[in-house]
Design a protein around this motif. Structure first.
Motif, PDB file in Angstrom:
ATOM      1  N   VAL A  98       0.835  -1.209   0.000  1.00  0.00           N
ATOM      2  CA  VAL A  98       0.000   0.000   0.000  1.00  0.00           C
ATOM      3  C   VAL A  98       0.866   1.253   0.000  1.00  0.00           C
ATOM      4  O   VAL A  98       0.686   2.159  -0.819  1.00  0.00           O
ATOM      5  N   LEU A  99       1.808   1.332   0.916  1.00  0.00           N
ATOM      6  CA  LEU A  99       2.622   2.540   1.042  1.00  0.00           C
ATOM      7  C   LEU A  99       3.487   2.781  -0.189  1.00  0.00           C
ATOM      8  O   LEU A  99       3.822   3.924  -0.507  1.00  0.00           O
ATOM      9  N   ALA A 100       3.819   1.719  -0.899  1.00  0.00           N
ATOM     10  CA  ALA A 100       4.586   1.884  -2.137  1.00  0.00           C
ATOM     11  C   ALA A 100       3.787   2.622  -3.198  1.00  0.00           C
ATOM     12  O   ALA A 100       4.360   3.188  -4.134  1.00  0.00           O
ATOM     13  N   ARG A 101       2.449   2.626  -3.064  1.00  0.00           N
ATOM     14  CA  ARG A 101       1.583   3.318  -4.003  1.00  0.00           C
ATOM     15  C   ARG A 101       1.334   4.778  -3.621  1.00  0.00           C
ATOM     16  O   ARG A 101       0.709   5.524  -4.383  1.00  0.00           O
ATOM     17  N   VAL A 102       1.755   5.192  -2.429  1.00  0.00           N
ATOM     18  CA  VAL A 102       1.455   6.534  -1.922  1.00  0.00           C
ATOM     19  C   VAL A 102       2.662   7.436  -2.145  1.00  0.00           C
ATOM     20  O   VAL A 102       3.711   7.237  -1.516  1.00  0.00           O
ATOM     21  N   PRO A 103       2.574   8.440  -3.027  1.00  0.00           N
ATOM     22  CA  PRO A 103       3.718   9.306  -3.277  1.00  0.00           C
ATOM     23  C   PRO A 103       4.286   9.963  -2.021  1.00  0.00           C
ATOM     24  O   PRO A 103       5.501  10.172  -1.929  1.00  0.00           O
ATOM     25  N   MET A 104       3.426  10.278  -1.049  1.00  0.00           N
ATOM     26  CA  MET A 104       3.924  10.895   0.181  1.00  0.00           C
ATOM     27  C   MET A 104       4.519   9.874   1.139  1.00  0.00           C
ATOM     28  O   MET A 104       5.067  10.239   2.192  1.00  0.00           O
ATOM     29  N   ALA A 105       4.420   8.577   0.791  1.00  0.00           N
ATOM     30  CA  ALA A 105       5.085   7.491   1.515  1.00  0.00           C
ATOM     31  C   ALA A 105       4.708   7.402   2.989  1.00  0.00           C
ATOM     32  O   ALA A 105       5.522   7.033   3.832  1.00  0.00           O
ATOM     33  N   ARG A 106       3.467   7.724   3.284  1.00  0.00           N
ATOM     34  CA  ARG A 106       2.986   7.571   4.656  1.00  0.00           C
ATOM     35  C   ARG A 106       1.471   7.411   4.641  1.00  0.00           C
ATOM     36  O   ARG A 106       0.816   7.695   3.645  1.00  0.00           O
ATOM     37  N   MET A 107       0.928   6.970   5.774  1.00  0.00           N
ATOM     38  CA  MET A 107      -0.508   6.963   5.946  1.00  0.00           C
ATOM     39  C   MET A 107      -0.965   8.353   6.374  1.00  0.00           C
ATOM     40  O   MET A 107      -0.183   9.148   6.915  1.00  0.00           O
ATOM     41  N   GLY A 108      -2.234   8.623   6.126  1.00  0.00           N
ATOM     42  CA  GLY A 108      -2.790   9.887   6.572  1.00  0.00           C
ATOM     43  C   GLY A 108      -3.268   9.799   8.009  1.00  0.00           C
ATOM     44  O   GLY A 108      -3.355   8.722   8.607  1.00  0.00           O
ATOM     45  N   ARG A 109      -3.587  10.954   8.572  1.00  0.00           N
ATOM     46  CA  ARG A 109      -4.132  11.035   9.925  1.00  0.00           C
ATOM     47  C   ARG A 109      -5.604  11.399   9.849  1.00  0.00           C
ATOM     48  O   ARG A 109      -6.026  12.149   8.965  1.00  0.00           O
ATOM     49  N   ALA A 110      -6.363  10.906  10.786  1.00  0.00           N
ATOM     50  CA  ALA A 110      -7.798  11.195  10.804  1.00  0.00           C
ATOM     51  C   ALA A 110      -8.053  12.693  10.822  1.00  0.00           C
ATOM     52  O   ALA A 110      -9.011  13.178  10.204  1.00  0.00           O
ATOM     53  N   GLU A 111      -7.204  13.435  11.488  1.00  0.00           N
ATOM     54  CA  GLU A 111      -7.371  14.890  11.578  1.00  0.00           C
ATOM     55  C   GLU A 111      -7.253  15.560  10.210  1.00  0.00           C
ATOM     56  O   GLU A 111      -7.866  16.606   9.971  1.00  0.00           O
ATOM     57  N   GLU A 112      -6.497  14.954   9.313  1.00  0.00           N
ATOM     58  CA  GLU A 112      -6.343  15.532   7.979  1.00  0.00           C
ATOM     59  C   GLU A 112      -7.615  15.367   7.155  1.00  0.00           C
ATOM     60  O   GLU A 112      -7.945  16.228   6.321  1.00  0.00           O
TER      61      GLU A 112
END
Length: 255
Positions: A211-225
């Motif tokens: 999953v993270l390999a597909r995310v350009p920002m290389a992290r999970m998001g936070r609920a607050e975002e």
């Protein structure tokens, strides 16, 4: 300085944890009175306690979105508490692992898993929207945001019922926005990417690196975002925004 939602009343489903709880806190911070709804009333009361601790005003409401009578009572309780319903965030939902369907191929799904996911994630959103629109119509307008997903925009293996339910929420959002724009009711959706909540734990355990390999920002998001996007969509600053489905996904769907 005035908050984005000063003087507005808001109803949030799935408010006991994750994105719903973060949204409830963010709405209250921006000046809204918050009705925090969840099928787990004790956990919803915990969210209310957190809001009150930061100086906000909130009430907890028990609601199972698969029961239309409970949804109707939830909306009525929110209106009774605050006199109106200006904003609604239809966020309650379930993940595949909660119905033993995580990683199961589409053709191997049990009917109960399929129907259970669709009932909560799609029918539940529609039930809420229907009763919220009825109230907002009386008032002369309002703003509604539905929780869809990036998997309402793209496919993903081993999650057919979830993907189908979220694609349907995107379609429902667009159609309802067109239907109710003449009544000054704005309807949008937020499409979260992979967010750090209990609902993503199963997926990240099984294939987190993929999953993270597909995310350009290389992290999970936070609920607050996610909450920040929803607050803006419900505010008057988004007055010309309806029928939109906003990705908040670290660039996942940009590839």
């Amino acid at each position: 300085m005035a908050g984005l939602l000063d003087g507005k009343s808001a109803l949030i489903t799935g408010a006991a944890s994750g994105i719903g709880r973060a949204a409830a806190l963010a709405f209250a911070r921006e000046g809204a009175w918050v009705a925090a709804a969840d099928r787990n009333l004790d956990a919803a009361r915990s969210t209310v306690a957190a809001i009150e601790a930061q100086g906000g005003q909130a009430v907890a409401i028990a609601c199972d979105v698969t029961e239309d009578a409970q949804v109707a009572a939830m909306v009525a309780a929110a209106v009774d508490a605050f006199g109106s319903l200006d904003c609604a965030f239809n966020n309650a939902g379930i993940a595949p692992f909660q119905l033993n369907s995580g990683g199961v191929l589409a053709g191997d799904l049990e009917e109960a898993s399929w129907l259970g996911l669709i009932d909560v994630n799609l029918h539940g959103v529609w039930r809420c929207l229907r009763h919220e629109v009825a109230q907002m119509r009386k008032q002369g307008g309002g703003a509604i945001v539905n929780t869809a997903s990036i998997l309402g925009l793209v496919g993903s293996g081993g999650a057919a019922a979830y993907v189908a339910s979220k694609h349907a929420v995107v379609g429902l959002t667009k159609a309802a926005a067109v239907d109710h724009a003449p009544e000054n009711i704005r309807i949008n959706a937020v499409c979260p990417g992979y967010i750090e909540t209990p609902m993503t734990e199963d997926t990240m355990r099984r294939r987190g690196e993929q999953v993270l390999a597909r995310v350009p920002m290389a992290r999970m998001g936070r609920a607050e975002e996610i909450a920040e996007a929803v607050v803006w969509m419900c505010s008057d600053r988004a007055g010309f925004v309806t029928g939109s489905c906003w990705q908040v996904d670290g660039g996942y769907t940009a590839r």
